[in-house]
Design a protein around this motif. Structure first.
Motif, PDB file in Angstrom:
ATOM      1  N   MET A  50       0.846  -1.196   0.000  1.00  0.00           N
ATOM      2  CA  MET A  50       0.000   0.000   0.000  1.00  0.00           C
ATOM      3  C   MET A  50       0.872   1.232   0.000  1.00  0.00           C
ATOM      4  N   GLU A  51       0.235   2.344  -0.337  1.00  0.00           N
ATOM      5  CA  GLU A  51       0.954   3.611  -0.386  1.00  0.00           C
ATOM      6  C   GLU A  51       0.489   4.513   0.731  1.00  0.00           C
ATOM      7  N   ALA A 157       5.859   7.962   9.097  1.00  0.00           N
ATOM      8  CA  ALA A 157       6.788   6.876   8.765  1.00  0.00           C
ATOM      9  C   ALA A 157       6.796   6.612   7.268  1.00  0.00           C
ATOM     10  N   LEU A 158       5.634   6.716   6.630  1.00  0.00           N
ATOM     11  CA  LEU A 158       5.557   6.465   5.190  1.00  0.00           C
ATOM     12  C   LEU A 158       6.117   7.607   4.359  1.00  0.00           C
ATOM     13  N   PRO A 165       9.870   3.136   4.690  1.00  0.00           N
ATOM     14  CA  PRO A 165       9.676   1.702   4.859  1.00  0.00           C
ATOM     15  C   PRO A 165       8.529   1.195   3.996  1.00  0.00           C
ATOM     16  N   GLN A 166       8.585  -0.098   3.684  1.00  0.00           N
ATOM     17  CA  GLN A 166       7.494  -0.706   2.937  1.00  0.00           C
ATOM     18  C   GLN A 166       6.265  -0.768   3.832  1.00  0.00           C
ATOM     19  N   ALA A 167       5.139  -0.447   3.253  1.00  0.00           N
ATOM     20  CA  ALA A 167       3.884  -0.496   3.999  1.00  0.00           C
ATOM     21  C   ALA A 167       3.010  -1.602   3.424  1.00  0.00           C
ATOM     22  N   LEU A 168       2.445  -2.400   4.317  1.00  0.00           N
ATOM     23  CA  LEU A 168       1.606  -3.515   3.904  1.00  0.00           C
ATOM     24  C   LEU A 168       0.282  -3.466   4.651  1.00  0.00           C
ATOM     25  N   VAL A 185       1.322  -3.139   8.417  1.00  0.00           N
ATOM     26  CA  VAL A 185       2.727  -3.303   8.768  1.00  0.00           C
ATOM     27  C   VAL A 185       3.476  -2.143   8.132  1.00  0.00           C
ATOM     28  N   VAL A 186       4.124  -1.323   8.958  1.00  0.00           N
ATOM     29  CA  VAL A 186       4.911  -0.193   8.456  1.00  0.00           C
ATOM     30  C   VAL A 186       6.275  -0.264   9.118  1.00  0.00           C
TER      31      VAL A 186
END
Length: 196
Positions: A50-51, A157-158, A165-168, A185-186
């Motif tokens: 996700m973004e 954080a995003l 970091p990758q965001a899920l 999950v971030v």
């Protein structure tokens, strides 16, 4: 022997009916929360890329807007327009990615091990490796309700820059094809939805 004044039965039964209706509504709400919690726990857990979040004030509190987006694997073409129906998802490392769109659940399960109802739309036509094709998934999940501090911390954080970091999104997919958000999950930190 004096007769009871007319209307006493009506005035006594009105508060009882109001309390009864209130208790019925509370019971229905509790049953809905328990049912959704059980459906979320029984579904197959998938993680979708996700973004950025967008914390906003809502009448009921704060939420973070979600957009489920990922890059398509090489050789897979983006759907023309918006493809609706059953989305087939296939694991790719720690995440699941779109494997195809089908008209029925059975056909989607031939394309990938997870089938969810929704829509997939292309965000851009990448003609070369510099601009890969990206697809957005609309599976009925577009926001995460959280308190203001948590929503803003996730958003910060995003948006931390190129090394963000990758965001899920952690999603539970039921046999009915409905997706239910379990958490996010971030930066390696998982935040689950807790209803109780």
């Amino acid at each position: 022997m004096a007769d009871a004044p007319e209307g006493d039965g009506v005035t006594l039964s009105l508060p009882i009916r109001i309390v009864g209706a209130g208790l019925l509504l509370v019971a229905a709400l509790v049953a809905l929360v328990v049912y959704e919690g059980q459906a979320r726990a029984r579904g197959q857990e998938v993680r979708l890329a996700m973004e950025a979040f967008d914390p906003r004030s809502l009448l009921t509190g704060h939420y973070a807007a979600l957009q489920l987006v990922h890059t398509l694997p090489p050789g897979m073409s983006c759907p023309d327009g918006a493809a609706q129906g059953w989305l087939a998802l296939r694991p790719d490392g720690a995440v699941h990615r779109l494997a195809g769109v089908a008209a029925s659940r059975e056909a989607a399960l031939k394309l990938g091990p997870v089938a969810v109802r929704g829509e997939a739309s292309c965000l851009g036509r990448g003609g070369d490796a510099a601009e890969p094709q990206r697809v957005a998934l609309d599976i009925g999940i577009d926001r995460l309700h959280a308190d203001q501090q948590e929503a803003q911390a996730l958003e910060a954080a995003l948006r931390a820059g190129p090394d963000r970091p990758q965001a899920l999104a952690v999603v539970s997919v039921g046999r009915d094809g409905r997706a239910r958000l379990k958490g996010v999950v971030v930066g390696g930190r998982r935040t689950d939805l807790d209803w109780f």
